[in-house]
Design a protein around this motif. Structure first.
Motif, PDB file in Angstrom:
ATOM      1  N   LEU A   1      12.108  50.851  -2.449  1.00 35.08           N
ATOM      2  CA  LEU A   1      12.219  51.729  -1.293  1.00 35.08           C
ATOM      3  C   LEU A   1      10.987  51.454  -0.438  1.00 35.08           C
ATOM      4  O   LEU A   1       9.872  51.817  -0.808  1.00 35.08           O
ATOM      5  N   SER A   2      11.162  50.767   0.680  1.00 35.29           N
ATOM      6  CA  SER A   2      10.027  50.315   1.495  1.00 35.29           C
ATOM      7  C   SER A   2       9.529  51.447   2.388  1.00 35.29           C
ATOM      8  O   SER A   2      10.250  51.895   3.275  1.00 35.29           O
ATOM      9  N   ILE A   3       8.298  51.860   2.158  1.00 31.39           N
ATOM     10  CA  ILE A   3       7.705  52.928   2.970  1.00 31.39           C
ATOM     11  C   ILE A   3       6.385  52.460   3.577  1.00 31.39           C
ATOM     12  O   ILE A   3       6.250  52.340   4.786  1.00 31.39           O
ATOM     13  N   LEU A   4       5.398  52.181   2.731  1.00 33.02           N
ATOM     14  CA  LEU A   4       4.057  51.865   3.245  1.00 33.02           C
ATOM     15  C   LEU A   4       3.968  50.466   3.831  1.00 33.02           C
ATOM     16  O   LEU A   4       3.353  50.270   4.876  1.00 33.02           O
ATOM     17  N   ASP A   5       4.529  49.483   3.183  1.00 36.08           N
ATOM     18  CA  ASP A   5       4.412  48.106   3.648  1.00 36.08           C
ATOM     19  C   ASP A   5       5.727  47.370   3.392  1.00 36.08           C
ATOM     20  O   ASP A   5       5.974  46.905   2.284  1.00 36.08           O
ATOM     21  N   PRO A   6       6.587  47.258   4.400  1.00 31.63           N
ATOM     22  CA  PRO A   6       7.887  46.624   4.201  1.00 31.63           C
ATOM     23  C   PRO A   6       7.834  45.106   4.085  1.00 31.63           C
ATOM     24  O   PRO A   6       8.847  44.471   3.839  1.00 31.63           O
ATOM     25  N   ASP A   7       6.655  44.510   4.254  1.00 30.16           N
ATOM     26  CA  ASP A   7       6.505  43.061   4.171  1.00 30.16           C
ATOM     27  C   ASP A   7       6.952  42.552   2.801  1.00 30.16           C
ATOM     28  O   ASP A   7       6.734  43.202   1.778  1.00 30.16           O
ATOM     29  N   GLU A   8       7.541  41.369   2.797  1.00 28.53           N
ATOM     30  CA  GLU A   8       8.038  40.780   1.552  1.00 28.53           C
ATOM     31  C   GLU A   8       6.928  40.542   0.537  1.00 28.53           C
ATOM     32  O   GLU A   8       7.175  40.522  -0.666  1.00 28.53           O
ATOM     33  N   ARG A   9       5.698  40.382   1.001  1.00 27.79           N
ATOM     34  CA  ARG A   9       4.593  40.146   0.070  1.00 27.79           C
ATOM     35  C   ARG A   9       4.319  41.370  -0.803  1.00 27.79           C
ATOM     36  O   ARG A   9       3.651  41.263  -1.836  1.00 27.79           O
ATOM     37  N   SER A  10       4.825  42.521  -0.384  1.00 28.09           N
ATOM     38  CA  SER A  10       4.607  43.750  -1.155  1.00 28.09           C
ATOM     39  C   SER A  10       5.740  44.055  -2.119  1.00 28.09           C
ATOM     40  O   SER A  10       5.755  45.110  -2.746  1.00 28.09           O
ATOM     41  N   ARG A  11       6.676  43.143  -2.241  1.00 26.90           N
ATOM     42  CA  ARG A  11       7.800  43.392  -3.153  1.00 26.90           C
ATOM     43  C   ARG A  11       7.299  43.419  -4.595  1.00 26.90           C
ATOM     44  O   ARG A  11       6.255  42.877  -4.933  1.00 26.90           O
ATOM     45  N   GLN A  12       8.094  44.053  -5.418  1.00 35.16           N
ATOM     46  CA  GLN A  12       7.773  44.161  -6.850  1.00 35.16           C
ATOM     47  C   GLN A  12       8.898  43.543  -7.684  1.00 35.16           C
ATOM     48  O   GLN A  12      10.026  43.457  -7.213  1.00 35.16           O
ATOM     49  N   PRO A  13       8.538  43.177  -8.931  1.00 37.97           N
ATOM     50  CA  PRO A  13       7.233  43.221  -9.589  1.00 37.97           C
ATOM     51  C   PRO A  13       6.208  42.385  -8.828  1.00 37.97           C
ATOM     52  O   PRO A  13       6.521  41.336  -8.294  1.00 37.97           O
ATOM     53  N   MET A  14       4.959  42.912  -8.812  1.00 38.74           N
ATOM     54  CA  MET A  14       3.877  42.238  -8.106  1.00 38.74           C
ATOM     55  C   MET A  14       2.913  41.631  -9.114  1.00 38.74           C
ATOM     56  O   MET A  14       2.519  42.284 -10.076  1.00 38.74           O
ATOM     57  N   LEU A  15       2.554  40.378  -8.868  1.00 46.18           N
ATOM     58  CA  LEU A  15       1.616  39.655  -9.727  1.00 46.18           C
ATOM     59  C   LEU A  15       0.214  39.663  -9.116  1.00 46.18           C
ATOM     60  O   LEU A  15       0.062  39.592  -7.894  1.00 46.18           O
ATOM     61  N   SER A  16      -0.796  39.736  -9.961  1.00 45.89           N
ATOM     62  CA  SER A  16      -2.167  39.596  -9.491  1.00 45.89           C
ATOM     63  C   SER A  16      -2.419  38.144  -9.096  1.00 45.89           C
ATOM     64  O   SER A  16      -1.673  37.231  -9.480  1.00 45.89           O
ATOM     65  N   ASN A  17      -3.472  37.927  -8.323  1.00 39.31           N
ATOM     66  CA  ASN A  17      -3.781  36.573  -7.846  1.00 39.31           C
ATOM     67  C   ASN A  17      -3.955  35.577  -8.981  1.00 39.31           C
ATOM     68  O   ASN A  17      -3.543  34.420  -8.877  1.00 39.31           O
ATOM     69  N   ASP A  18      -4.581  36.029 -10.068  1.00 40.31           N
ATOM     70  CA  ASP A  18      -4.831  35.114 -11.183  1.00 40.31           C
ATOM     71  C   ASP A  18      -3.663  35.039 -12.158  1.00 40.31           C
ATOM     72  O   ASP A  18      -3.723  34.293 -13.140  1.00 40.31           O
ATOM     73  N   GLY A  19      -2.604  35.806 -11.897  1.00 41.93           N
ATOM     74  CA  GLY A  19      -1.433  35.766 -12.752  1.00 41.93           C
ATOM     75  C   GLY A  19      -1.562  36.544 -14.041  1.00 41.93           C
ATOM     76  O   GLY A  19      -0.638  36.555 -14.855  1.00 41.93           O
ATOM     77  N   ARG A  20      -2.701  37.215 -14.225  1.00 43.56           N
ATOM     78  CA  ARG A  20      -2.895  37.933 -15.492  1.00 43.56           C
ATOM     79  C   ARG A  20      -2.076  39.215 -15.559  1.00 43.56           C
ATOM     80  O   ARG A  20      -1.523  39.542 -16.612  1.00 43.56           O
ATOM     81  N   HIS A  21      -2.023  39.964 -14.458  1.00 45.58           N
ATOM     82  CA  HIS A  21      -1.370  41.266 -14.474  1.00 45.58           C
ATOM     83  C   HIS A  21      -0.133  41.283 -13.580  1.00 45.58           C
ATOM     84  O   HIS A  21      -0.098  40.631 -12.539  1.00 45.58           O
ATOM     85  N   ALA A  22       0.849  42.065 -13.999  1.00 46.19           N
ATOM     86  CA  ALA A  22       2.047  42.308 -13.200  1.00 46.19           C
ATOM     87  C   ALA A  22       2.340  43.797 -13.242  1.00 46.19           C
ATOM     88  O   ALA A  22       2.139  44.454 -14.270  1.00 46.19           O
TER      89      ALA A  22
END
Length: 215
Positions: A35-56
């Protein structure tokens, strides 16, 4: 296929899109309806990965003070790529671990996967505004915002709720769920002035601040 069905049974909670992620050699699957509210940009889609790939992360809710926390994390050297509160949670957890919960002002249910520790971390807001249900069996573990999602699983069994103000970790598909309370209402009751005008003034201050954050 099962993950997609499981997730899409909750499409009414997130009609704006879906996302899926598998990890740990296929032993872990995360699904999200958006449900897009704060940031509808595709980069904010989930599941979201951290830059280093360690966390999702998969996250349901809203962190009202995420801008303040984001600024603090930027001062600590974090660079952000979205305008979402989801990324703030992800980076706050990477920096502060479970202690990040104390910094959040909001309503939430989120689960974070640590690909190094091979651990799932579950968190629910102070008053349990956002739901988080878990089913742990000998076949594995599943979690969702509503019980109807579990109908997608042939091995559905007893379902329990992560309680308000609690968090939990699990380190394997058949490991026990380790639950702990991170917030107690009785620990945060403040003394109230005996003066009615001062009570009114304090209530007005709190009410306006709450509205400001939510807007």
């Amino acid at each position: 296929e099962t993950l997609a069905v499981f997730t899409d049974l909750l499409a009414h909670r997130g009609p704006d899109g879906s996302g899926y992620l598998t990890a740990d050699g296929g032993r872990l699957g995360l699904g999200h309806r958006r449900l897009s509210i704060l940031d509808p940009d595709e980069r904010s889609r989930q599941p979201m990965l951290s830059n280093d790939g360690r966390h999702a992360i998969v996250f349901n809710g809203e962190i009202y003070n995420f801008l303040e926390i984001r600024a603090e994390l930027q001062a600590r050297g974090h660079a952000f790529h979205t305008e979402s509160d989801t990324e703030v949670i992800l980076r706050a957890y990477a920096d502060w671990g479970a202690a990040c919960q104390d910094r959040f002002n909001g309503m939430w249910a989120f689960v974070i996967w640590d690909n190094v520790a091979r651990q799932l971390f579950f968190s629910r807001d102070r008053f349990g505004v956002k739901p988080l249900l878990v089913m742990a069996t000998s076949r594995g573990i599943a979690f969702a915002s509503e019980a109807k999602a579990f109908a997608a699983l042939s091995w559905a069994a007893g379902i329990t709720a992560i309680r308000a103000g609690t968090c939990a970790t699990i380190t394997g598909p058949t490991a026990p769920l380790e639950v702990s309370r991170w917030w107690q209402p009785l620990d945060h009751i403040h003394a109230v002035s005996a003066s009615y005008p001062e009570q009114v003034a304090r209530f007005r201050e709190l009410f306006r601040d709450a509205c400001r954050l939510r807007l």
